[in-house]
Design a protein around this motif. Sequence first.
Motif, PDB file in Angstrom:
ATOM      1  N   VAL A 134      -8.562 -49.331  52.086  1.00  0.00           N
ATOM      2  CA  VAL A 134     -10.050 -49.528  52.126  1.00  0.00           C
ATOM      3  C   VAL A 134     -10.283 -48.910  53.448  1.00  0.00           C
ATOM      4  N   ALA A 135     -11.475 -48.358  53.559  1.00  0.00           N
ATOM      5  CA  ALA A 135     -12.001 -47.973  54.789  1.00  0.00           C
ATOM      6  C   ALA A 135     -13.573 -48.537  55.106  1.00  0.00           C
ATOM      7  N   SER A 136     -13.827 -48.954  56.324  1.00  0.00           N
ATOM      8  CA  SER A 136     -15.098 -49.789  56.472  1.00  0.00           C
ATOM      9  C   SER A 136     -15.254 -49.862  57.852  1.00  0.00           C
ATOM     10  N   ASP A 137     -16.463 -50.075  58.250  1.00  0.00           N
ATOM     11  CA  ASP A 137     -17.043 -50.074  59.447  1.00  0.00           C
ATOM     12  C   ASP A 137     -17.327 -51.488  59.946  1.00  0.00           C
ATOM     13  N   ALA A 138     -17.126 -52.647  58.880  1.00  0.00           N
ATOM     14  CA  ALA A 138     -17.272 -53.636  59.107  1.00  0.00           C
ATOM     15  C   ALA A 138     -16.179 -54.552  58.467  1.00  0.00           C
ATOM     16  N   ASN A 139     -16.467 -55.578  57.552  1.00  0.00           N
ATOM     17  CA  ASN A 139     -15.516 -56.313  56.799  1.00  0.00           C
ATOM     18  C   ASN A 139     -14.539 -55.644  55.848  1.00  0.00           C
ATOM     19  N   HIS A 140     -13.295 -55.570  55.933  1.00  0.00           N
ATOM     20  CA  HIS A 140     -12.596 -54.680  55.203  1.00  0.00           C
ATOM     21  C   HIS A 140     -12.140 -55.429  53.920  1.00  0.00           C
ATOM     22  N   MET A 141     -12.515 -56.770  53.920  1.00  0.00           N
ATOM     23  CA  MET A 141     -12.021 -57.626  52.670  1.00  0.00           C
ATOM     24  C   MET A 141     -10.829 -57.723  52.307  1.00  0.00           C
ATOM     25  N   ILE A 142      -9.770 -57.561  53.087  1.00  0.00           N
ATOM     26  CA  ILE A 142      -8.388 -57.251  52.622  1.00  0.00           C
ATOM     27  C   ILE A 142      -7.805 -58.501  52.285  1.00  0.00           C
ATOM     28  N   GLY A 143      -8.091 -59.707  52.821  1.00  0.00           N
ATOM     29  CA  GLY A 143      -7.702 -61.083  51.987  1.00  0.00           C
ATOM     30  C   GLY A 143      -8.062 -61.075  50.692  1.00  0.00           C
ATOM     31  N   GLU A 144      -9.534 -60.849  50.637  1.00  0.00           N
ATOM     32  CA  GLU A 144     -10.068 -61.160  49.233  1.00  0.00           C
ATOM     33  C   GLU A 144      -9.697 -60.282  48.336  1.00  0.00           C
ATOM     34  N   LEU A 145      -9.363 -58.828  48.615  1.00  0.00           N
ATOM     35  CA  LEU A 145      -8.961 -58.168  47.609  1.00  0.00           C
ATOM     36  C   LEU A 145      -7.504 -58.028  47.255  1.00  0.00           C
ATOM     37  N   ASN A 146      -6.767 -58.430  48.249  1.00  0.00           N
ATOM     38  CA  ASN A 146      -5.308 -58.746  48.070  1.00  0.00           C
ATOM     39  C   ASN A 146      -5.137 -60.022  47.045  1.00  0.00           C
ATOM     40  N   ALA A 147      -5.867 -61.038  47.368  1.00  0.00           N
ATOM     41  CA  ALA A 147      -5.924 -62.194  46.333  1.00  0.00           C
ATOM     42  C   ALA A 147      -6.577 -61.770  44.853  1.00  0.00           C
ATOM     43  N   ALA A 148      -7.543 -60.987  44.877  1.00  0.00           N
ATOM     44  CA  ALA A 148      -8.036 -60.377  43.619  1.00  0.00           C
ATOM     45  C   ALA A 148      -6.952 -59.365  42.844  1.00  0.00           C
ATOM     46  N   LEU A 149      -6.276 -58.734  43.463  1.00  0.00           N
ATOM     47  CA  LEU A 149      -5.576 -57.818  42.782  1.00  0.00           C
ATOM     48  C   LEU A 149      -3.782 -57.945  42.870  1.00  0.00           C
ATOM     49  N   SER A 150      -3.549 -59.058  43.507  1.00  0.00           N
ATOM     50  CA  SER A 150      -1.966 -59.412  43.520  1.00  0.00           C
ATOM     51  C   SER A 150      -1.665 -59.690  42.054  1.00  0.00           C
ATOM     52  N   ARG A 151      -2.358 -60.031  40.897  1.00  0.00           N
ATOM     53  CA  ARG A 151      -1.843 -60.245  39.718  1.00  0.00           C
ATOM     54  C   ARG A 151      -1.572 -58.973  38.998  1.00  0.00           C
ATOM     55  N   MET A 152      -2.263 -57.795  39.635  1.00  0.00           N
ATOM     56  CA  MET A 152      -2.022 -56.697  38.992  1.00  0.00           C
ATOM     57  C   MET A 152      -0.773 -55.838  39.644  1.00  0.00           C
ATOM     58  N   GLY A 153      -0.317 -56.491  40.522  1.00  0.00           N
ATOM     59  CA  GLY A 153       0.965 -56.063  41.228  1.00  0.00           C
ATOM     60  C   GLY A 153       0.464 -54.902  42.262  1.00  0.00           C
ATOM     61  N   ILE A 154      -0.818 -55.038  42.784  1.00  0.00           N
ATOM     62  CA  ILE A 154      -1.396 -54.109  43.647  1.00  0.00           C
ATOM     63  C   ILE A 154      -1.527 -54.694  45.282  1.00  0.00           C
ATOM     64  N   SER A 155      -1.283 -54.036  46.285  1.00  0.00           N
ATOM     65  CA  SER A 155      -1.380 -54.480  47.530  1.00  0.00           C
ATOM     66  C   SER A 155      -2.569 -53.665  48.211  1.00  0.00           C
ATOM     67  N   VAL A 156      -3.259 -54.088  49.154  1.00  0.00           N
ATOM     68  CA  VAL A 156      -4.578 -53.690  49.853  1.00  0.00           C
ATOM     69  C   VAL A 156      -4.173 -53.171  51.163  1.00  0.00           C
ATOM     70  N   HIS A 157      -4.465 -52.138  51.884  1.00  0.00           N
ATOM     71  CA  HIS A 157      -4.343 -51.824  53.151  1.00  0.00           C
ATOM     72  C   HIS A 157      -5.392 -50.962  53.920  1.00  0.00           C
ATOM     73  N   ARG A 158      -5.302 -51.112  55.308  1.00  0.00           N
ATOM     74  CA  ARG A 158      -6.246 -50.348  56.043  1.00  0.00           C
ATOM     75  C   ARG A 158      -5.449 -49.701  57.009  1.00  0.00           C
ATOM     76  N   LEU A 159      -6.235 -49.023  57.913  1.00  0.00           N
ATOM     77  CA  LEU A 159      -5.503 -48.426  59.250  1.00  0.00           C
ATOM     78  C   LEU A 159      -5.402 -49.483  60.195  1.00  0.00           C
ATOM     79  N   PRO A 160      -4.327 -49.500  61.019  1.00  0.00           N
ATOM     80  CA  PRO A 160      -4.273 -50.553  62.174  1.00  0.00           C
ATOM     81  C   PRO A 160      -5.555 -50.651  63.002  1.00  0.00           C
ATOM     82  N   GLU A 161      -6.065 -49.397  63.408  1.00  0.00           N
ATOM     83  CA  GLU A 161      -7.249 -49.167  64.119  1.00  0.00           C
ATOM     84  C   GLU A 161      -8.117 -48.264  63.273  1.00  0.00           C
ATOM     85  N   ASP A 162      -9.325 -48.325  63.448  1.00  0.00           N
ATOM     86  CA  ASP A 162     -10.398 -47.540  62.622  1.00  0.00           C
ATOM     87  C   ASP A 162     -10.356 -46.100  63.248  1.00  0.00           C
TER      88      ASP A 162
END
Length: 215
Positions: free
Chosen positions: A149-177
């Motif tokens: 995920v790339a974003s200049d605001a809210n990356h929604m990492i927690g929300e996306l991880n929760a939504a995709l966890s049942r599909m066996g998928i993890s969500v990531h972003r760069l440590p710093e933009d």
Amino acid sequence: MQWLKLKFPFIYLICTVTAAAWANLERDPNGYLTYCPCLGRFGNQADHFLGSLAFAKGLNRTLILPPWVEYRKGEMRSRQVPFNTYFDVDPLKDYHRVILMSDFMWHLADDIWPESERVSFCYIVRQLKRTIKNVRQTQPNNEIKSVFVASDANHMIGELNAALSRMGISVHRLPEDDPYLELAILGQSNQFIGNCISSYSAFVKRERDSNGFPS
């Protein structure tokens, strides 16, 4: 003093009429429906409104009319323009029940939709799931294990991880933009879902189109 004596009855009249109008805003026992007019400019927003109006009528719920979102040249932020700036609301009521979002939020929301219970549905999550399922069905050798995920605001990492966890998928972003590194990653990724009003997404889309990559 004579001016004040004349003015006060006029002010009282306005307050009385306004209070009477608010009193007529009764709660719809069938519920309410609204939509986010953020997917595109006026044409897309108008199409979104028409679809939502038909959907609200089909569900027999009152449609909450959000403001129009305007993106003006030279301005960094969008403007929220009340729906009734450009269109009369009363003729819509001949077709189905509608209410301006400002009226709903000021006079009904605290009781019907208290702040502690407000949850929004973001279409991008459903679109992401649909894309992943489509890739797994059509490209069985291209197994998706993670999402970037790339974003200049809210990356929604927690929300996306929760939504995709049942599909066996993890969500990531760069440590710093890092917009340049993110641009390179998005341009070369197997799949890409962008924001249709983002100039950054437009850069990614053009690069992917030139390489024949799906978006």
